[in-house]
Design an enzyme around this catalytic site. Structure first.
Site, PDB file in Angstrom:
ATOM      1  N   GLU A 239       0.809  -1.206   0.000  1.00 45.02           N
ATOM      2  CA  GLU A 239       0.000   0.000   0.000  1.00 45.02           C
ATOM      3  C   GLU A 239       0.850   1.267   0.000  1.00 45.02           C
ATOM      4  O   GLU A 239       1.988   1.267   0.447  1.00 45.02           O
ATOM      5  CB  GLU A 239      -0.970  -0.001   1.167  1.00 45.02           C
ATOM      6  CG  GLU A 239      -0.336  -0.116   2.513  1.00 45.02           C
ATOM      7  CD  GLU A 239      -1.387  -0.349   3.595  1.00 45.02           C
ATOM      8  OE1 GLU A 239      -1.826  -1.495   3.751  1.00 45.02           O
ATOM      9  OE2 GLU A 239      -1.761   0.623   4.259  1.00 45.02           O
TER      10      GLU A 239
ATOM     11  N   CYS B  49       3.550   8.340   0.902  1.00 41.63           N
ATOM     12  CA  CYS B  49       4.203   7.443   1.835  1.00 41.63           C
ATOM     13  C   CYS B  49       4.320   6.098   1.114  1.00 41.63           C
ATOM     14  O   CYS B  49       3.299   5.505   0.759  1.00 41.63           O
ATOM     15  CB  CYS B  49       3.330   7.359   3.077  1.00 41.63           C
ATOM     16  SG  CYS B  49       3.876   6.174   4.283  1.00 41.63           S
TER      17      CYS B  49
ATOM     18  N   CYS C  21       6.960  -6.959   7.113  1.00 43.16           N
ATOM     19  CA  CYS C  21       8.159  -6.437   7.775  1.00 43.16           C
ATOM     20  C   CYS C  21       8.648  -7.467   8.772  1.00 43.16           C
ATOM     21  O   CYS C  21       7.843  -8.080   9.483  1.00 43.16           O
ATOM     22  CB  CYS C  21       7.854  -5.117   8.478  1.00 43.16           C
ATOM     23  SG  CYS C  21       9.333  -4.399   9.241  1.00 43.16           S
TER      24      CYS C  21
ATOM     25  N   CYS D 205       7.632  -4.758  15.327  1.00 43.77           N
ATOM     26  CA  CYS D 205       7.315  -3.824  16.414  1.00 43.77           C
ATOM     27  C   CYS D 205       5.911  -4.168  16.920  1.00 43.77           C
ATOM     28  O   CYS D 205       5.010  -4.439  16.123  1.00 43.77           O
ATOM     29  CB  CYS D 205       7.387  -2.377  15.936  1.00 43.77           C
ATOM     30  SG  CYS D 205       9.013  -1.960  15.286  1.00 43.77           S
TER      31      CYS D 205
ATOM     32  N   CYS E 241       2.614  -2.338  15.480  1.00 47.95           N
ATOM     33  CA  CYS E 241       2.523  -2.008  14.056  1.00 47.95           C
ATOM     34  C   CYS E 241       1.827  -3.100  13.244  1.00 47.95           C
ATOM     35  O   CYS E 241       2.126  -4.281  13.393  1.00 47.95           O
ATOM     36  CB  CYS E 241       3.930  -1.774  13.521  1.00 47.95           C
ATOM     37  SG  CYS E 241       3.990  -1.509  11.741  1.00 47.95           S
TER      38      CYS E 241
ATOM     39  N   CYS F  43       0.319   2.804   8.023  1.00 47.55           N
ATOM     40  CA  CYS F  43       0.580   1.893   6.913  1.00 47.55           C
ATOM     41  C   CYS F  43       0.501   0.433   7.346  1.00 47.55           C
ATOM     42  O   CYS F  43       0.760   0.096   8.471  1.00 47.55           O
ATOM     43  CB  CYS F  43       1.936   2.182   6.319  1.00 47.55           C
ATOM     44  SG  CYS F  43       1.812   3.457   5.091  1.00 47.55           S
TER      45      CYS F  43
HETATM   46  N1  SAH Z   1      10.021   0.559   9.235  1.00 45.45           N
HETATM   47  C1  SAH Z   1      10.239   1.945   9.214  1.00 45.45           C
HETATM   48  C2  SAH Z   1       9.336   2.706   8.273  1.00 45.45           C
HETATM   49  C3  SAH Z   1       7.917   2.268   8.196  1.00 45.45           C
HETATM   50  S1  SAH Z   1       6.923   2.533   9.623  1.00 45.45           S
HETATM   51  C4  SAH Z   1      10.120   2.506  10.611  1.00 45.45           C
HETATM   52  O1  SAH Z   1       9.693   1.803  11.503  1.00 45.45           O
HETATM   53  O2  SAH Z   1      10.510   3.652  10.781  1.00 45.45           O
HETATM   54  C5  SAH Z   1       6.638   4.284   9.508  1.00 45.45           C
HETATM   55  C6  SAH Z   1       6.260   4.918  10.820  1.00 45.45           C
HETATM   56  O3  SAH Z   1       4.908   4.580  11.180  1.00 45.45           O
HETATM   57  C7  SAH Z   1       7.150   4.471  11.968  1.00 45.45           C
HETATM   58  O4  SAH Z   1       7.553   5.568  12.734  1.00 45.45           O
HETATM   59  C8  SAH Z   1       6.217   3.576  12.716  1.00 45.45           C
HETATM   60  O5  SAH Z   1       6.613   3.402  14.019  1.00 45.45           O
HETATM   61  C9  SAH Z   1       4.884   4.271  12.545  1.00 45.45           C
HETATM   62  N2  SAH Z   1       3.716   3.463  12.914  1.00 45.45           N
HETATM   63  C10 SAH Z   1       3.562   2.133  12.795  1.00 45.45           C
HETATM   64  N3  SAH Z   1       2.340   1.759  13.245  1.00 45.45           N
HETATM   65  C11 SAH Z   1       1.737   2.885  13.667  1.00 45.45           C
HETATM   66  C12 SAH Z   1       0.453   3.157  14.254  1.00 45.45           C
HETATM   67  N4  SAH Z   1      -0.409   2.186  14.476  1.00 45.45           N
HETATM   68  N5  SAH Z   1       0.160   4.430  14.554  1.00 45.45           N
HETATM   69  C13 SAH Z   1       1.029   5.442  14.294  1.00 45.45           C
HETATM   70  N6  SAH Z   1       2.247   5.247  13.753  1.00 45.45           N
HETATM   71  C14 SAH Z   1       2.598   3.980  13.446  1.00 45.45           C
HETATM   72 FE1  SF4 Z   2       8.482  -2.772  10.589  1.00 44.30          FE
HETATM   73 FE2  SF4 Z   2       6.327  -1.522  11.495  1.00 44.30          FE
HETATM   74 FE3  SF4 Z   2       8.478  -1.762  13.053  1.00 44.30          FE
HETATM   75 FE4  SF4 Z   2       8.566  -0.097  10.926  1.00 44.30          FE
HETATM   76  S1  SF4 Z   2       7.247   0.100  12.729  1.00 44.30           S
HETATM   77  S2  SF4 Z   2      10.126  -1.607  11.565  1.00 44.30           S
HETATM   78  S3  SF4 Z   2       7.246  -1.245   9.497  1.00 44.30           S
HETATM   79  S4  SF4 Z   2       7.202  -3.465  12.291  1.00 44.30           S
END
Ligand code: SAH
Ligand code: SF4
Length: 363
Positions: free
Chosen positions: A95, A116, A123, A127, A130, A344
């Protein structure tokens, strides 16, 4: 990679197209004609490149794929955040999000249209908060699949993108060669011509790759998804911190800052009861101040199936004012797009779940 294993023409640099054409006995100016067709006139097949000799068009068609992304779903409408779900050549879903005229978050003018982009299918970093990590990792995107997200979103929306954030699904620095290649194409005068200062790569904290990126001759921006100002907090929510702890990460940021003119950004999602204590705000500001980094606070977006939530407005504002109290430049995202699950990875996850529950046709 494309299923037919042909390389997509959108993953090649101008000099590589020139080198390939030389092997076909063609003059270098043909390469410039090809990239004009790709990035100016937005051709979708070699056949359309009417000023190339027919025989060359046929050779190119045999040698390279185009591999346009198939748009599966679009959520949102003009003037709001829009999400695009794409199907890749091998059936995987990714996406992209188009964010209109939002407040300046990464030093850009505030009237920019930001995309974005995703860099991986899923991934591997898992995390806890996420959606992208929930179903694990499938594969890296190649450079063309990253570039084509911009082309497809511009075509579908009729809008010109002038800001790119690598904050979609996936960990960009775990796919560094393809991400760097995509940035070159997005940035090139012969490519999409988006200034390096309007391209931001976000990482959860892959310290060795931050150093590698620092050594690349690129002036794109770097955002660090910090989300915790101590190892204790980061360890709880981001498994990557067990591999590269906060000290290691901040040392890599120091190295990056010493090599680049660009400022670093700290992303900090605010999750109720997890990382929103006042002490974290003071420590976060300390890290940012030492590095000259800016702080973007982002209220957590709820993910279906996860128990996390955002703190109250009052706590968010208090956190912001503590960080600012240390003379650190900080913003709090009063975001758009909450209504369509802007974080995302969520649209893909939701679509996959729907398909698993009842195989409906989402075309
Ligand atoms: N993997 C990379 C880039 C993709 S995630 C990273 O982690 O930086 C992009 C951003 O979206 C990151 O800062 C991540 O922590 C945040 N993110 C992920 N899930 C989220 C959520 N549910 N609400 C708000 N931000 C979120
Ligand atoms: Fe992967 Fe989501 Fe963690 Fe970014 S925030 S590293 S996309 S698991």
């Amino acid at each position: 990679m494309q299923p037919d294993a042909k390389r997509s023409i959108h993953s090649l640099l101008l000099e590589e197209i020139e080198a390939h054409l030389a092997t076909l006995g063609q003059r270098p100016y043909r390469a410039k004609q090809i990239v004009d067709w790709l990035y100016e006139k937005r051709a979708t097949a070699f056949e359309q490149m009417s000023d190339l000799p027919q025989a060359l068009r046929e050779r190119l068609t045999q040698g390279f794929a185009f591999g346009n992304l198939e748009t599966v779903r679009v959520l949102g409408s003009k003037d709001t955040t829009r999400k695009f779900l794409f199907r890749l050549g091998d059936g995987n879903l990714i996406e992209s999000v188009l964010i209109p005229a939002s407040p300046a978050l990464y030093g850009e003018r505030s009237d920019r249209r930001t995309i974005c982009v995703s860099t991986q299918v899923g991934c591997a970093y898992g995390c806890k908060f996420c959606a992208s990590g929930l179903e694990g990792f499938s594969r890296n995107l190649d450079a063309s699949e990253i570039v084509q997200q911009l082309l497809a979103v511009e075509t579908a929306s009729g809008e010109r993108i002038d800001n790119v954030v690598f904050m979609g699904m996936g960990e960009p620095l775990a796919n560094l060669p393809n991400v760097v290649r995509a940035i070159r194409i997005i940035n090139a005068p012969w490519g999409l011509e988006i200034g390096a200062r309007h391209i931001t790569v976000s990482t959860s904290g892959l310290a060795p790759q931050i150093r590698k990126l620092a050594d690349e001759p690129l002036q794109s921006r770097l955002a660090i998804s910090l989300h915790g100002a101590t190892d204790e907090v980061r360890d709880r929510i981001m498994p990557v911190n067990r591999k590269y702890n906060l000290t290691t990460l901040l040392q890599a940021c120091d190295y990056y800052a010493s090599r680049k003119k660009q400022r670093i950004y700290f992303e900090y999602i605010l999750i109720a009861g997890i990382n929103d204590a006042e002490e974290q705000a003071h420590l976060l500001a300390g890290h940012a101040r030492r590095l000259g980094a800016r702080v973007n606070l982002i209220p957590y977006n709820k993910v279906e199936g996860l128990e996390w939530s955002r703190p109250s407005r009052e706590i968010q504002e208090r956190f912001l004012s503590i960080v600012r109290g240390h003379e650190v430049v900080a913003t709090l995202r009063r975001e758009k797009g909450h209504d369509i699950d802007a974080a995302c990875g969520q649209l893909r996850l939701q679509t996959k779940r729907e398909l698993q529950a009842a195989p409906v046709n989402v075309d």
